[in-house]
Scaffold this active site. Sequence first.
Site, short mmCIF file in Angstrom:
data_model
loop_
_atom_site.label_atom_id
_atom_site.label_comp_id
_atom_site.label_asym_id
_atom_site.label_seq_id
_atom_site.Cartn_x
_atom_site.Cartn_y
_atom_site.Cartn_z
N ASN A 7 0.88 -1.18 0.00
CA ASN A 7 0.00 0.00 0.00
C ASN A 7 0.91 1.23 0.00
O ASN A 7 1.42 1.63 1.04
CB ASN A 7 -0.89 -0.03 1.25
CG ASN A 7 -1.80 1.17 1.35
OD1 ASN A 7 -1.76 2.06 0.49
ND2 ASN A 7 -2.60 1.21 2.39
N ARG A 90 -2.73 -2.18 -3.14
CA ARG A 90 -3.95 -1.49 -2.76
C ARG A 90 -4.00 -0.19 -3.54
O ARG A 90 -3.05 0.59 -3.50
CB ARG A 90 -3.96 -1.22 -1.26
CG ARG A 90 -5.23 -0.52 -0.81
CD ARG A 90 -4.91 0.61 0.10
NE ARG A 90 -6.12 1.31 0.51
CZ ARG A 90 -6.09 2.50 1.09
NH1 ARG A 90 -4.95 3.10 1.31
NH2 ARG A 90 -7.20 3.08 1.42
N HIS A 179 -13.01 2.40 1.37
CA HIS A 179 -12.97 1.31 2.36
C HIS A 179 -13.67 0.05 1.83
O HIS A 179 -14.10 -0.80 2.60
CB HIS A 179 -13.69 1.70 3.68
CG HIS A 179 -12.98 2.73 4.49
ND1 HIS A 179 -13.66 3.67 5.22
CD2 HIS A 179 -11.67 2.96 4.71
CE1 HIS A 179 -12.81 4.45 5.85
NE2 HIS A 179 -11.59 4.04 5.54
N ARG A 238 -11.47 14.87 9.43
CA ARG A 238 -12.38 15.27 8.35
C ARG A 238 -13.77 15.57 8.92
O ARG A 238 -14.25 14.87 9.81
CB ARG A 238 -12.54 14.15 7.32
CG ARG A 238 -11.27 13.84 6.57
CD ARG A 238 -11.59 12.83 5.45
NE ARG A 238 -10.36 12.30 4.87
CZ ARG A 238 -10.06 11.01 4.84
NH1 ARG A 238 -10.90 10.09 5.33
NH2 ARG A 238 -8.93 10.62 4.31
N GLU A 382 -8.00 -6.10 5.31
CA GLU A 382 -7.98 -5.73 3.90
C GLU A 382 -6.84 -6.42 3.15
O GLU A 382 -7.00 -6.81 2.00
CB GLU A 382 -7.84 -4.20 3.77
CG GLU A 382 -9.09 -3.46 4.22
CD GLU A 382 -8.80 -2.06 4.74
OE1 GLU A 382 -8.34 -1.94 5.90
OE2 GLU A 382 -9.03 -1.10 4.01
#
Length: 397
Positions: A7, A90, A179, A238, A382
């Site tokens: 990733n 990823r 996600h 966020r 993941e």
Amino acid sequence: MLVFVLNAGSSSLKYQLINAETSELKASGLVERIGIDGILKHEVGENKKLTFELPIPTHKEAIELVLRILTNDETKVIDSIKEIQAIGHRVVHGGEYFKKSVLIDDDVVKKIENLIPLAPLHNPAHVLGIKICQELMPNVPNVATFDTAFHQTMPEENFLYAVPYGDYTEHHLRKYGFHGTSHYYVSNEAVKILNKKDSKIIVCHLGNGSSVCAVRDGKSISTSMGLTPLEGLIMGTRCGDIDAGVIPYLMEKKGLDTHQIINYLNKKSGILGVSGISSDLREVIKASNDGDKRSKITIEMLCSRIKKYLCSYAGLMHGVDAICFTAGIGENSDLIREKVCNGLDFMGIELDTEKNSIRKSGIREISKKTSKTKIYIIPTNEELVIAKDTFDLVKKK
Ligand code: ADP
């Protein structure tokens, strides 16, 4: 088959070496501060944790270093990098091009590059990671797994924004959701437990970045993140859902340009912005317990927003068989899970507060026996999805 899962971020990279057939994790790690100074944290098994601080000027040097660590005498888990049979990347944004993982060729790389305007912080680093792996391990196949792919099943009514339709067809303006790999993994684990056809599952992925997903019959039908990961829940830094009118108002009041307002909403808002303490929820919970009012309201806002999505998704699916909590907050915070589920008995959602408070690893059920809706904690994985998708595609090839 040994799969190297990568990733690549703008100044960091995460990696795992996984045996895709047995799901065994051989090693994992994180390289940070690439191009600044450089730090590598490498883990083998539960107990062996190593940290290396050394200059890492580029991503290429970072990947070379990781490959050396994996094969080096003291730290080795494999004898040679030739044992790595495939690489799984990823990739954050797959746009409407990719509905599932794919073997990487020149066309795939081009498409990931085309999507840079939609993911300017992420996709360039992924392309770099792919190109470096192709150079360093030229005979090893590469696979891309996209954060957006699982959500490509959303129906139009749930992914369109209510703006002139031409901006969807011309400028690709729509909700993509992120996600996806986590929502797929967690909902799929829940489907296995429920052993039920026509399942209705809501996954709450609550980490630093957070999103909720409604999964019907194994397919994402709606999710809280949007064109970018900014939409939806209140996150570490966020703001999540916000009146678009806030943007010109604040730009004018504070004299901000586009870059500054995006930075404000992405990096200075959310848990950090409201609490003024930290983006780390643990610190905010501690401050709230010590009587800090803004921390208390932050927690209430966070849970209220999750609850709003939970109830609306239950409505969208005409019911819900299981609610799954995952990621840092979802897996570890009994407080947040309790506040989110509190008062939902009227819709058949009954949390067992005692089971909820027990700290354990692995999948566990935390609903009461009488609860119509099952509530689970399901740790996400993941990287395992990426490794398995990579294995499947390479085997087929
Ligand atoms: P990322 O999205 O970066 O992968 P994680 O899934 O690791 O993030 O989640 C990080 C968040 O989880 C942080 O806000 C952290 O405070 C929170 N967290 C971890 N453990 C706990 C806990 N015991 N209680 C509350 N929050 C926790």
